[in-house]
Design a protein around this motif. Sequence first.
Motif, short mmCIF file in Angstrom:
data_model
loop_
_atom_site.label_atom_id
_atom_site.label_comp_id
_atom_site.label_asym_id
_atom_site.label_seq_id
_atom_site.Cartn_x
_atom_site.Cartn_y
_atom_site.Cartn_z
N SER A 150 26.63 -38.64 -33.95
CA SER A 150 26.98 -39.64 -34.96
C SER A 150 28.41 -39.39 -35.42
O SER A 150 28.70 -38.34 -36.00
N PRO A 151 29.31 -40.29 -35.15
CA PRO A 151 30.72 -40.04 -35.47
C PRO A 151 31.01 -40.16 -36.96
O PRO A 151 30.30 -40.82 -37.70
N GLU A 174 33.87 -45.92 -33.71
CA GLU A 174 34.88 -46.16 -32.68
C GLU A 174 34.56 -47.48 -31.98
O GLU A 174 33.47 -47.65 -31.42
N VAL A 175 35.51 -48.41 -32.01
CA VAL A 175 35.28 -49.75 -31.47
C VAL A 175 36.39 -50.11 -30.49
O VAL A 175 37.56 -49.78 -30.70
N GLU A 176 36.00 -50.77 -29.41
CA GLU A 176 36.97 -51.29 -28.44
C GLU A 176 36.84 -52.81 -28.41
O GLU A 176 35.75 -53.35 -28.24
N VAL A 177 37.97 -53.49 -28.60
CA VAL A 177 37.99 -54.95 -28.59
C VAL A 177 38.95 -55.41 -27.48
O VAL A 177 40.09 -54.95 -27.40
N MET A 216 40.02 -49.05 -32.07
CA MET A 216 40.17 -48.82 -33.51
C MET A 216 39.09 -47.90 -34.04
O MET A 216 37.98 -47.83 -33.50
N SER A 217 39.44 -47.19 -35.10
CA SER A 217 38.51 -46.32 -35.81
C SER A 217 38.26 -46.93 -37.18
O SER A 217 39.21 -47.23 -37.91
N ILE A 225 30.99 -51.05 -29.41
CA ILE A 225 31.05 -49.80 -30.17
C ILE A 225 30.86 -48.66 -29.18
O ILE A 225 29.92 -48.67 -28.38
N ARG A 226 31.75 -47.70 -29.22
CA ARG A 226 31.72 -46.59 -28.27
C ARG A 226 31.11 -45.35 -28.91
O ARG A 226 31.56 -44.89 -29.95
#
Length: 259
Positions: free
Chosen positions: A176-177, A181-184, A217-218, A240-241
């Motif tokens: 669980s971060p 962490e998201v990649e778009v 993005m974080s 979501i990564r």
Amino acid sequence: MRVVLGLLDANAGEALVLGEDLSRSKEMRRKVGVLFERHGLYERLTVRNNLDHYARLFSIPDRQRKVGEVLEEVGLEERGDDMVHTLSTGLKRRAGLARALLGEPEVLFLDEPTSSLDPQAQKDFRTIIQDLSAKRRMTVFLNTHNLDEVQRICSRVAILDRGSVKLSGTMEEIRSPKSIEVEVVLASEDGAREAVSRLLTDSRVMGAERKGSTVDMSLRSPLWVKELVAWGLDIKEYKIRNLSLDEVYFEVLGQGVTA
């Protein structure tokens, strides 16, 4: 692991297995199976003779039946009469596992069990371990530096550094971060540039970096796709990564990944 097994004295603290110190309880040691990197078998005996020898040492009743049973569990029922020195490294490791299973252990300790094995042998060994754990309802303690393997088969994890537990919990808990962490992926690089400009003005965004038409993005808290669309951004993909166990490991130890 040798301290846990009672083979070495601890400098401080205590290590208990099934609530007992194995260095002080011969009876409890009978409830534990161990496979170190070296298989512990006699090379010039057959697999079956090796297992019969250890079954006799462990005073296991009905030795012949038990030897046949563990050979089948590790997939060596057709190789039991082969000399150990004729087996591949992967099959020797399985034979060593069969020896560790003879005493019907409640806890099975494995030390780097798939090191030096080829990818297929690693996969086969992992499958055997998972099947055994489910069938016997047995706890398996895996000591390894292979974090990919841990991520594949373990339900609980502890990260140790210089003898201290730095992090422990279920796989879900430790992955669980602290941030999301998201990649778009946007329709164009211009759109990505605009997205970064907008994102950096939002208090939920800890950081945003553009790579071509992709923005990483974080986030402190969720930023939903519909919000980005409302900004007029043309989004092709949003995901979501999850952190890998490798990333968690280096984050916990405060180390960067080096070549």
